[in-house]
Design an enzyme around this catalytic site. Structure first.
Site, PDB file in Angstrom:
ATOM      1  N   GLU A 161      55.276  59.315   4.076  1.00  0.00           N
ATOM      2  CA  GLU A 161      55.077  60.201   5.236  1.00  0.00           C
ATOM      3  C   GLU A 161      53.589  60.386   5.475  1.00  0.00           C
ATOM      4  O   GLU A 161      52.758  59.835   4.755  1.00  0.00           O
ATOM      5  CB  GLU A 161      55.767  61.546   5.005  1.00  0.00           C
ATOM      6  CG  GLU A 161      55.317  62.259   3.751  1.00  0.00           C
ATOM      7  CD  GLU A 161      56.110  63.530   3.435  1.00  0.00           C
ATOM      8  OE1 GLU A 161      56.692  64.143   4.347  1.00  0.00           O
ATOM      9  OE2 GLU A 161      56.117  63.907   2.246  1.00  0.00           O
ATOM     10  N   LYS A 203      58.252  72.661  -0.344  1.00  0.00           N
ATOM     11  CA  LYS A 203      57.042  72.903   0.461  1.00  0.00           C
ATOM     12  C   LYS A 203      56.104  73.847  -0.283  1.00  0.00           C
ATOM     13  O   LYS A 203      56.005  75.030   0.030  1.00  0.00           O
ATOM     14  CB  LYS A 203      57.442  73.460   1.838  1.00  0.00           C
ATOM     15  CG  LYS A 203      56.351  73.314   2.901  1.00  0.00           C
ATOM     16  CD  LYS A 203      56.905  73.549   4.283  1.00  0.00           C
ATOM     17  CE  LYS A 203      55.834  73.698   5.343  1.00  0.00           C
ATOM     18  NZ  LYS A 203      55.057  72.494   5.629  1.00  0.00           N
ATOM     19  N   LEU A 259      58.951  65.529   2.541  1.00  0.00           N
ATOM     20  CA  LEU A 259      59.401  66.852   2.954  1.00  0.00           C
ATOM     21  C   LEU A 259      60.422  66.651   4.076  1.00  0.00           C
ATOM     22  O   LEU A 259      60.193  65.862   5.000  1.00  0.00           O
ATOM     23  CB  LEU A 259      58.223  67.685   3.470  1.00  0.00           C
ATOM     24  CG  LEU A 259      58.624  69.115   3.809  1.00  0.00           C
ATOM     25  CD1 LEU A 259      58.831  69.933   2.529  1.00  0.00           C
ATOM     26  CD2 LEU A 259      57.585  69.790   4.687  1.00  0.00           C
ATOM     27  N   ARG A 296      47.276  85.493 -16.662  1.00  0.00           N
ATOM     28  CA  ARG A 296      47.415  84.041 -16.596  1.00  0.00           C
ATOM     29  C   ARG A 296      48.183  83.474 -17.791  1.00  0.00           C
ATOM     30  O   ARG A 296      47.789  83.656 -18.939  1.00  0.00           O
ATOM     31  CB  ARG A 296      46.032  83.382 -16.504  1.00  0.00           C
ATOM     32  CG  ARG A 296      46.113  81.884 -16.240  1.00  0.00           C
ATOM     33  CD  ARG A 296      44.730  81.261 -16.042  1.00  0.00           C
ATOM     34  NE  ARG A 296      44.849  79.831 -15.731  1.00  0.00           N
ATOM     35  CZ  ARG A 296      45.042  78.887 -16.654  1.00  0.00           C
ATOM     36  NH1 ARG A 296      45.103  79.207 -17.931  1.00  0.00           N
ATOM     37  NH2 ARG A 296      45.171  77.613 -16.289  1.00  0.00           N
ATOM     38  N   TYR A 328      55.308  77.720   1.284  1.00  0.00           N
ATOM     39  CA  TYR A 328      54.870  78.176   2.599  1.00  0.00           C
ATOM     40  C   TYR A 328      55.748  77.588   3.691  1.00  0.00           C
ATOM     41  O   TYR A 328      56.555  76.687   3.436  1.00  0.00           O
ATOM     42  CB  TYR A 328      53.397  77.826   2.837  1.00  0.00           C
ATOM     43  CG  TYR A 328      53.103  76.371   3.154  1.00  0.00           C
ATOM     44  CD1 TYR A 328      53.224  75.380   2.187  1.00  0.00           C
ATOM     45  CD2 TYR A 328      52.709  75.986   4.434  1.00  0.00           C
ATOM     46  CE1 TYR A 328      52.947  74.058   2.486  1.00  0.00           C
ATOM     47  CE2 TYR A 328      52.430  74.657   4.745  1.00  0.00           C
ATOM     48  CZ  TYR A 328      52.548  73.700   3.761  1.00  0.00           C
ATOM     49  OH  TYR A 328      52.286  72.390   4.067  1.00  0.00           O
TER      50      TYR A 328
HETATM   51  N1  PLP Z   1      55.757  66.208   5.660  1.00  0.00           N
HETATM   52  C1  PLP Z   1      54.789  66.939   5.087  1.00  0.00           C
HETATM   53  C2  PLP Z   1      54.147  66.445   3.834  1.00  0.00           C
HETATM   54  C3  PLP Z   1      54.383  68.152   5.670  1.00  0.00           C
HETATM   55  O1  PLP Z   1      53.402  68.880   5.087  1.00  0.00           O
HETATM   56  C4  PLP Z   1      54.994  68.569   6.874  1.00  0.00           C
HETATM   57  C5  PLP Z   1      54.599  69.820   7.512  1.00  0.00           C
HETATM   58  O2  PLP Z   1      53.745  70.544   7.066  1.00  0.00           O
HETATM   59  C6  PLP Z   1      55.991  67.764   7.442  1.00  0.00           C
HETATM   60  C7  PLP Z   1      56.359  66.592   6.789  1.00  0.00           C
HETATM   61  C8  PLP Z   1      56.662  68.155   8.722  1.00  0.00           C
HETATM   62  O3  PLP Z   1      57.536  69.231   8.536  1.00  0.00           O
HETATM   63  P1  PLP Z   1      57.903  70.210   9.722  1.00  0.00           P
HETATM   64  O4  PLP Z   1      58.458  69.365  10.820  1.00  0.00           O
HETATM   65  O5  PLP Z   1      58.920  71.109   9.151  1.00  0.00           O
HETATM   66  O6  PLP Z   1      56.631  70.895  10.126  1.00  0.00           O
END
Ligand code: PLP
Length: 283
Positions: free
Chosen positions: A179, A147, A203, A100, A33
């Site tokens: 994070e 993601k 991420l 499935r 996503y």
């Molecule tokens: N880290 C995680 C785990 C996230 O789910 C997100 C955003 O959904 C981010 C960091 C921040 O990413 P972005 O700045 O691209 O929204």
């Protein structure tokens, strides 16, 4: 509310939108996503989100069913049709519908869904008050750089925070902060912004990349390295970034106030800078 949403090539009312019970997104969380924010009817950092989407799909051996140009057209159409001034466009692509089976099916069409959400972002209560976070163990899988829609542990982390009247959780792996549940984490010491380097453990935030660029041009120093909760507690300021929160101050970690417990000068400036600069390239 009955929004117009996008499902596999069609614009339909949200209560008429349908996805199969055999969709692999539903059965296996086999999908990715993106969330792109909308400010003043314009899309922020669209190119960055499109690029990361292509990477997430490729890491999962999924074909990218949509060109960046088409993607932008649909995003724009949803903003217009729903008269969205401020909020976000959510996009999800799953591997598609198949009986499935753990093995990836061949020759299936991916499912593409997009919808808008209204959200006050430019002058939100959290930007004025700052966020309270707690620390929790990072129990996610080892490919946090993709993601994917498998977000159950981040949901649990958010609930652990809510249970103690905090706003969010910072996850800790081997003693160091990775994070936030849905955002990247930073501390500030003097003129230095410290944030964990990009790897499979976090991420690679689109807001993170943009903010780092803008902060460097504002003569701040970026130190990409892991930090501990103890170090964060004694930092001058702390903050998070994400597409919908931009840069938002963290004012309390595990019950310890950061600075005077209010959003600091540097975070406030970074937030303004991010909004100012990203609006210049908004589409
Ligand atoms: N880290 C995680 C785990 C996230 O789910 C997100 C955003 O959904 C981010 C960091 C921040 O990413 P972005 O700045 O691209 O929204």
């Amino acid at each position: 509310m009955n929004r117009i949403v996008y499902v596999n090539g069609e614009y339909v009312l949200e209560d008429e939108a349908k996805i199969s019970i055999f969709d692999r997104g539903f059965l296996f969380a086999d999908g990715v996503y993106e969330v792109t924010s909308v400010l003043g009817r314009k899309l922020i950092d669209f190119q960055g989100h499109a690029k990361r989407l292509a990477r997430s799909l490729s890491e999962l051996q999924m074909k990218n069913p949509i060109s960046d140009k088409e993607l932008l057209t649909i995003h724009r159409a949803l903003v217009d049709r729903n008269d969205l001034v401020e909020g976000l466009v959510y996009l999800q692509i799953t591997r598609g519908e198949a009986d499935r089976d753990f093995a990836f099916p061949e020759n299936v069409s991916p499912t593409v869904v997009m919808f808008t959400q209204e959200k006050v972002m430019s002058d939100s209560p959290s930007s004025r008050a700052g966020l309270k976070v707690i620390s929790i163990e990072d129990q996610r899988w080892a490919r946090c750089d993709i993601k994917t829609v498998q977000l159950l542990y981040p949901c649990m982390g958010k609930m652990m925070a809510i249970a103690v009247k905090a706003d969010d959780a910072w996850m800790v792996k081997d003693g160091k902060v990775t994070e936030g549940t849905s955002n990247n984490a930073y501390i500030i010491k003097g003129n230095r912004i410290i944030t964990r380097q990009v790897s499979n453990e976090i991420l690679n935030g689109i807001t993170r990349s943009a903010l780092i660029k803008y902060a460097k041009s504002a003569e701040m120093i970026i130190e990409e390295r892991p930090f501990t909760i103890e170090e964060a507690k004694s930092a001058d300021e702390a903050f998070i970034t994400s597409a919908t929160l931009f840069a938002t101050a963290v004012v309390d970690i595990d019950g310890t106030k950061i600075g005077n417990g209010k959003p600091g000068q540097r975070v406030t400036r970074l937030r303004e800078l991010y909004i100012e600069e990203s609006m210049k390239t908004a589409l």
